[in-house]
Design a protein around this motif. Structure first.
Motif, PDB file in Angstrom:
ATOM      1  N   ASN A 496       0.244   0.726  19.076  1.00 19.83           N
ATOM      2  CA  ASN A 496       0.599  -0.632  19.494  1.00 19.83           C
ATOM      3  C   ASN A 496       1.634  -1.279  18.583  1.00 19.83           C
ATOM      4  O   ASN A 496       2.097  -2.394  18.878  1.00 19.83           O
ATOM      5  CB  ASN A 496      -0.661  -1.502  19.541  1.00 19.83           C
ATOM      6  CG  ASN A 496      -1.581  -1.138  20.684  1.00 19.83           C
ATOM      7  OD1 ASN A 496      -1.354  -1.507  21.824  1.00 19.83           O
ATOM      8  ND2 ASN A 496      -2.627  -0.380  20.384  1.00 19.83           N
ATOM      9  N   ASP A 580       6.898   7.165  26.541  1.00 21.12           N
ATOM     10  CA  ASP A 580       5.935   6.267  27.188  1.00 21.12           C
ATOM     11  C   ASP A 580       4.622   6.982  27.481  1.00 21.12           C
ATOM     12  O   ASP A 580       3.535   6.415  27.311  1.00 21.12           O
ATOM     13  CB  ASP A 580       6.525   5.715  28.485  1.00 21.12           C
ATOM     14  CG  ASP A 580       7.659   4.733  28.228  1.00 21.12           C
ATOM     15  OD1 ASP A 580       7.730   4.212  27.096  1.00 21.12           O
ATOM     16  OD2 ASP A 580       8.468   4.492  29.151  1.00 21.12           O
ATOM     17  N   THR A 581       4.710   8.246  27.929  1.00 25.86           N
ATOM     18  CA  THR A 581       3.493   9.007  28.229  1.00 25.86           C
ATOM     19  C   THR A 581       2.668   9.238  26.978  1.00 25.86           C
ATOM     20  O   THR A 581       1.432   9.120  26.994  1.00 25.86           O
ATOM     21  CB  THR A 581       3.862  10.362  28.863  1.00 25.86           C
ATOM     22  OG1 THR A 581       4.701  10.139  29.994  1.00 25.86           O
ATOM     23  CG2 THR A 581       2.614  11.124  29.297  1.00 25.86           C
ATOM     24  N   LYS A 584       0.957   5.982  26.032  1.00 19.35           N
ATOM     25  CA  LYS A 584      -0.177   5.706  26.929  1.00 19.35           C
ATOM     26  C   LYS A 584      -1.397   6.531  26.541  1.00 19.35           C
ATOM     27  O   LYS A 584      -2.533   6.033  26.562  1.00 19.35           O
ATOM     28  CB  LYS A 584       0.222   6.008  28.368  1.00 19.35           C
ATOM     29  CG  LYS A 584       1.131   4.972  29.009  1.00 19.35           C
ATOM     30  CD  LYS A 584       1.437   5.341  30.449  1.00 19.35           C
ATOM     31  CE  LYS A 584       2.327   4.294  31.108  1.00 19.35           C
ATOM     32  NZ  LYS A 584       2.638   4.663  32.517  1.00 19.35           N
ATOM     33  N   LYS A 587      -2.975   5.033  23.441  1.00 20.86           N
ATOM     34  CA  LYS A 587      -3.654   3.762  23.721  1.00 20.86           C
ATOM     35  C   LYS A 587      -5.001   3.980  24.414  1.00 20.86           C
ATOM     36  O   LYS A 587      -5.857   3.099  24.391  1.00 20.86           O
ATOM     37  CB  LYS A 587      -2.754   2.865  24.565  1.00 20.86           C
ATOM     38  CG  LYS A 587      -1.566   2.304  23.782  1.00 20.86           C
ATOM     39  CD  LYS A 587      -0.648   1.455  24.634  1.00 20.86           C
ATOM     40  CE  LYS A 587       0.530   0.932  23.801  1.00 20.86           C
ATOM     41  NZ  LYS A 587       1.462   0.112  24.610  1.00 20.86           N
ATOM     42  N   CYS A 588      -5.183   5.156  25.012  1.00 27.57           N
ATOM     43  CA  CYS A 588      -6.479   5.485  25.617  1.00 27.57           C
ATOM     44  C   CYS A 588      -7.540   5.790  24.566  1.00 27.57           C
ATOM     45  O   CYS A 588      -8.705   6.035  24.906  1.00 27.57           O
ATOM     46  CB  CYS A 588      -6.332   6.666  26.572  1.00 27.57           C
ATOM     47  SG  CYS A 588      -5.464   6.258  28.100  1.00 27.57           S
ATOM     48  N   GLU A 605      -8.195   0.450  29.580  1.00 23.29           N
ATOM     49  CA  GLU A 605      -7.845   1.864  29.678  1.00 23.29           C
ATOM     50  C   GLU A 605      -7.333   2.225  31.066  1.00 23.29           C
ATOM     51  O   GLU A 605      -6.548   3.162  31.227  1.00 23.29           O
ATOM     52  CB  GLU A 605      -9.066   2.745  29.359  1.00 23.29           C
ATOM     53  CG  GLU A 605      -9.608   2.596  27.957  1.00 23.29           C
ATOM     54  CD  GLU A 605     -10.595   1.438  27.854  1.00 23.29           C
ATOM     55  OE1 GLU A 605     -10.886   0.805  28.896  1.00 23.29           O
ATOM     56  OE2 GLU A 605     -11.057   1.156  26.738  1.00 23.29           O
ATOM     57  N   ASN A 607      -5.162   0.945  32.815  1.00 20.04           N
ATOM     58  CA  ASN A 607      -3.707   0.836  32.935  1.00 20.04           C
ATOM     59  C   ASN A 607      -2.989   2.096  32.452  1.00 20.04           C
ATOM     60  O   ASN A 607      -1.828   2.315  32.794  1.00 20.04           O
ATOM     61  CB  ASN A 607      -3.201  -0.364  32.122  1.00 20.04           C
ATOM     62  CG  ASN A 607      -3.753  -1.673  32.659  1.00 20.04           C
ATOM     63  OD1 ASN A 607      -4.146  -1.747  33.818  1.00 20.04           O
ATOM     64  ND2 ASN A 607      -3.783  -2.700  31.827  1.00 20.04           N
ATOM     65  N   TYR A 608      -3.671   2.898  31.621  1.00 22.43           N
ATOM     66  CA  TYR A 608      -3.024   4.079  31.050  1.00 22.43           C
ATOM     67  C   TYR A 608      -3.662   5.384  31.514  1.00 22.43           C
ATOM     68  O   TYR A 608      -3.164   6.463  31.207  1.00 22.43           O
ATOM     69  CB  TYR A 608      -3.103   4.020  29.513  1.00 22.43           C
ATOM     70  CG  TYR A 608      -2.706   2.683  28.942  1.00 22.43           C
ATOM     71  CD1 TYR A 608      -1.410   2.213  29.062  1.00 22.43           C
ATOM     72  CD2 TYR A 608      -3.636   1.873  28.287  1.00 22.43           C
ATOM     73  CE1 TYR A 608      -1.045   0.978  28.557  1.00 22.43           C
ATOM     74  CE2 TYR A 608      -3.288   0.633  27.772  1.00 22.43           C
ATOM     75  CZ  TYR A 608      -1.985   0.197  27.909  1.00 22.43           C
ATOM     76  OH  TYR A 608      -1.623  -1.020  27.407  1.00 22.43           O
ATOM     77  N   ILE A 611      -2.229   8.975  33.564  1.00 18.47           N
ATOM     78  CA  ILE A 611      -1.519  10.146  33.043  1.00 18.47           C
ATOM     79  C   ILE A 611      -2.380  11.403  33.109  1.00 18.47           C
ATOM     80  O   ILE A 611      -1.858  12.507  33.280  1.00 18.47           O
ATOM     81  CB  ILE A 611      -1.038   9.908  31.589  1.00 18.47           C
ATOM     82  CG1 ILE A 611      -2.210   9.520  30.683  1.00 18.47           C
ATOM     83  CG2 ILE A 611       0.053   8.881  31.537  1.00 18.47           C
ATOM     84  CD1 ILE A 611      -1.836   9.450  29.229  1.00 18.47           C
TER      85      ILE A 611
END
Length: 752
Positions: A496, A580-581, A584, A587-588, A605, A607-608, A611
């Motif tokens: 973040n 970005d992947t 993500k 962030k999970c 979670e 939102n991500y 993937i």
């Protein structure tokens, strides 16, 4: 995760028993008979594949005649084995107790159908035995000569495993070429014969003591089988776990050929995160496309894995191989979009970023750091450095003490390496000069020569400017990189904070004139302290004269050819490495309960999660499951501690009731950017480095290195003997090509 017995009223599990546990068979008819005998109504609706994957029966429920123990580590069932021994009454003694494994009450129709099916199964089994009477018999009887041969192979494999485990080289030093001196393998053969090994004594006692017992071809065949068997044990775990990541190490040279160490990272059936050395891949002079094809062939054709299941890749490259491995990573990501190119958790991010910069001056700095690491491995040179630090800072003892501590073990691999290098540069050059003088004769000629070449580099103004620029630019990524190698909450925070890091780098790039002026003055000040003249590289001046260009000021040169390329190169590397992947995925990590708690259980979670949506067992129920997961931890009891890592979370007994969360965490665990958790500090990377450090370069051996690094892997000598006899029959010539190798089956029940 331990295996629990699926039989009613049986509480045995694999971690508390030496009993073998067997999978339900894949054959639907046999599987149905197993379920009927278990009397588990809740299992009747499940498919044979589901039962085979998730349910086990312990050996106590089979007639002992149906169980075959082929070795201390291998127990299998006969092809026709049916569980018949069950306790179906003990639960009646305590009728108020809840039983998860409810016993089905049989009706008369159920009993009639079971009898009919058993009778039909027995008839099919007897018919099969009549058609092939030797199918279910015990192993064919071996002749005395065959037994002796197998005993000899067993003893040979034991000795090779001992050589690998203890890091004992094969070859020995000889006084002269004409002198016969047996290798260490033959010496241990002699020792075993003298200790009473009858099989070895019978095979070699008649041979002359001044000859080789085995040719190099035979010895290599034994090593290949030994290495392949150990590798297959690890590959079985990788195949069971499905998802993995690819990690490569620094190039290693065996027999004057370069090899690329190939590691796989995965989560095993006990939910432990593993990173194991699987092989050394030949690293020739071919292009990147050839290396990618070679990697794919190794993983898919030889090892039976799917690159579609690769979730990450990290390459710990340095020197000239860096550019090639970066191109390999790009090509792999183009073909497999989920094989994310990420930094390796074994290497500080700042060192990784600097290694990836293709500029010659930066590569000189990184190569010099590696040479400095090698130079100070001996106590005498380290003592000389501490002496030089004391001399240079004799008026400031606190500074000298702090610098000595900073220059401790492997300081060249730390996040703040460039800060320490600048602080220690003046005493470091003084140390090299003292070693070159060698007034006391403490150092060898090779050490003196090394000190001379390092001192020449340290005394170059371009080197000083490059180190100053790297130190200042990488200051913005230092805290970010340290968090990446920290705890799970630190990694989540790093994911973040990347926007702020890129913003700072962009701000420097937009005001490069101002920043360069300050940094150049810092370099001038340090060069003046070390009595090093300001100069432009000779090679650049020669090129300028050849094209009849005008004079260029030193400050302008270093701005155009050092500062600007470094800042823009670092920005590009950070953007490429943290796509970005990738962000993500990191962030999970909010799925880890301690991170949830830190965020006041206000996490998103969903939102991500897209993937890895296709990797989940029930993606449609993911939102509801995540909600239940948050509620579970938000309303926990006060005495319940929040798990702080993925490893702790996966070890929870009730995580299996959240299948999507469980699968998500396992996939995240494979990413090489996350540090290994839940195991000892003794990783495969460190074991390989220990082998290379403790073994003379001339004695490095690819197969023995593999056996040394993987000495913890359980090995079955009987499997090795069987494989060798199949590949290299005794009556064939020793140079013949082996037959195509078949995959090893896990057990008879699983194969059906």
């Amino acid at each position: 995760m331990p295996n629990f017995c699926a039989a009613p009223n049986c509480t045995r599990k694999s971690t508390q028993s030496d009993l073998a546990f067997f999978r339900f068979p894949r054959d639907p008819e046999r599987c149905r008979i197993w379920v009927e005998n278990c009397r588990r109504a809740d299992l009747e609706a499940k498919t044979a594949d589901q039962l085979n994957k998730h349910y086990r029966l312990c050996a106590k429920h089979f007639d002992p005649a149906m169980v075959c123990k082929t070795s201390p580590y291998r127990t299998v069932l006969k092809d026709t084995a049916i569980p018949t021994i069950f306790d179906l009454t003990s639960h009646l003694k305590n009728p108020h107790t809840r039983h998860r494994k409810r016993i089905k009450e049989l009706t008369e129709d159920d009993i009639r159908r079971m009898k009919e099916r058993r009778l039909a199964a027995e008839q099919r089994s007897s018919k099969k035995e009549e058609e092939s009477p030797n199918t279910n018999n015990a192993e064919p009887q071996l002749s005395a000569e065959e037994k002796e041969y197998r005993d000899y192979l067993r003893s040979s494999f034991e000795i090779l495993l001992l050589l690998g485990k203890q890091g004992i080289p094969l070859t020995v030093d000889k006084v002269s070429e004409t002198e016969f001196k047996p290798n260490n393998f033959q010496a241990l053969l002699d020792y075993s014969m003298n200790a009473g090994d009858a099989a070895l004594r019978k095979r070699f006692s008649t041979m002359a003591v001044n000859t080789e017992y085995l040719s190099s071809t035979q010895l290599n065949q034994l090593l290949d089988v030994c290495e392949n068997t150990v590798r297959e044990e690890m590959l079985m775990e990788v195949r069971e776990s499905r998802f993995f990541s690819l990690v490569t190490g620094e190039l290693v040279e065996f027999s004057k050929e370069k090899y690329l160490p190939l590691f796989l990272r995965y989560v095993n059936q006990q939910n432990l995160i593993r990173e194991e050395l699987l092989d050394f891949l030949p690293f020739g002079d071919g292009d990147e496309c050839g290396l990618v094809e070679q990697l794919e062939a190794q993983l898919t054709e030889r090892w039976g894995l799917s690159m579609e299941d690769c979730r990450g890749q990290a390459h710990k490259a340095c020197g000239t191989s860096t550019i090639k491995m970066k191109a390999v990573a790009v090509l792999l990501m183009e073909k497999y979009k989920f094989a994310l190119h990420v930094p390796c958790s074994h290497m500080a991010l700042n060192i990784h970023l600097a290694n990836n910069l293709p500029f010659p001056n930066v590569q000189v700095v990184m190569e010099t750091l590696r040479r400095i690491t090698k130079f100070f491995e001996t106590p005498s040179t380290q003592a000389e450095l501490e002496k030089a630090i004391g001399t240079h800072h004799q008026k400031n003892e606190d500074k000298a003490t702090a610098l000595k501590e900073a220059c401790g073990c492997r300081w060249t691999e730390q996040h703040n390496v460039f800060d320490v290098l600048l602080d220690v540069l003046p005493p470091l050059l003084l140390c090299m000069d003292n070693v070159r003088d060698n007034d006391d004769g403490l150092f060898t000629s090779a050490t003196v020569a090394s000190a001379y070449s390092i001192a020449e580099i340290l005394a170059d103004f371009e080197f000083i400017v490059t180190v100053v620029i790297l130190k200042n630019v990488l200051t913005f990524t230092r805290a970010f990189g340290r968090n990446l190698q920290g705890d799970t909450l630190d990694v989540f925070s790093a994911a973040n904070s990347l926007t702020a890091v890129l913003h700072s780098l962009n701000e420097v790039n937009d005001n490069i004139d101002v920043y360069h002026e300050f940094w150049y003055e810092e370099a001038i000040s340090l060069a003046s302290l070390m009595e090093i003249p300001v100069s432009i590289p000779r090679l650049f001046l020669r090129k300028q004269r050849s094209i009849d260009a005008g004079e260029i000021q030193a400050e302008l040169y270093f701005k155009e050819y050092v500062t600007i390329p470094v800042i823009r190169g670092i920005m590009q590397e950070v953007e490429d490495m943290f796509s970005d992947t990738h962000l993500k995925a990191l962030k999970c990590l909010s799925l880890v309960p301690a991170v949830m708690g830190h965020m006041k259980f206000n996490t998103t979670e969903e939102n991500y999660a897209d993937i890895y949506r296709n990797d989940l067992p029930n993606p449609d129920t993911l939102p509801a499951e995540l909600h239940c997961w948050r509620i579970k931890w938000k309303h926990r009891g006060k005495e319940v501690r929040l798990p702080t890592t993925i490893h702790e979370t996966l070890q929870l007994p009730d995580v299996k009731f959240f299948p999507n969360v469980n699968s998500f965490l396992k996939v995240l665990s494979t990413l090489p950017v996350l540090k290994l958790e839940g195991g000892s500090d003794d990783t495969a990377t460190k074991r390989l480095q220990a082998y290379l450090d403790n073994t003379p370069v001339k004695n490095w051996h690819k197969s023995l290195a593999m056996l040394h690094v993987n000495s913890h892997v359980k090995h079955d000598l009987d499997v090795m003997v069987d494989k060798y006899c199949r590949l290299y029959p005794e009556d064939e010539g020793e140079g013949e090509e082996p037959a195509e190798e078949e995959p090893v089956e896990e057990d008879a029940a699983a194969a059906n």
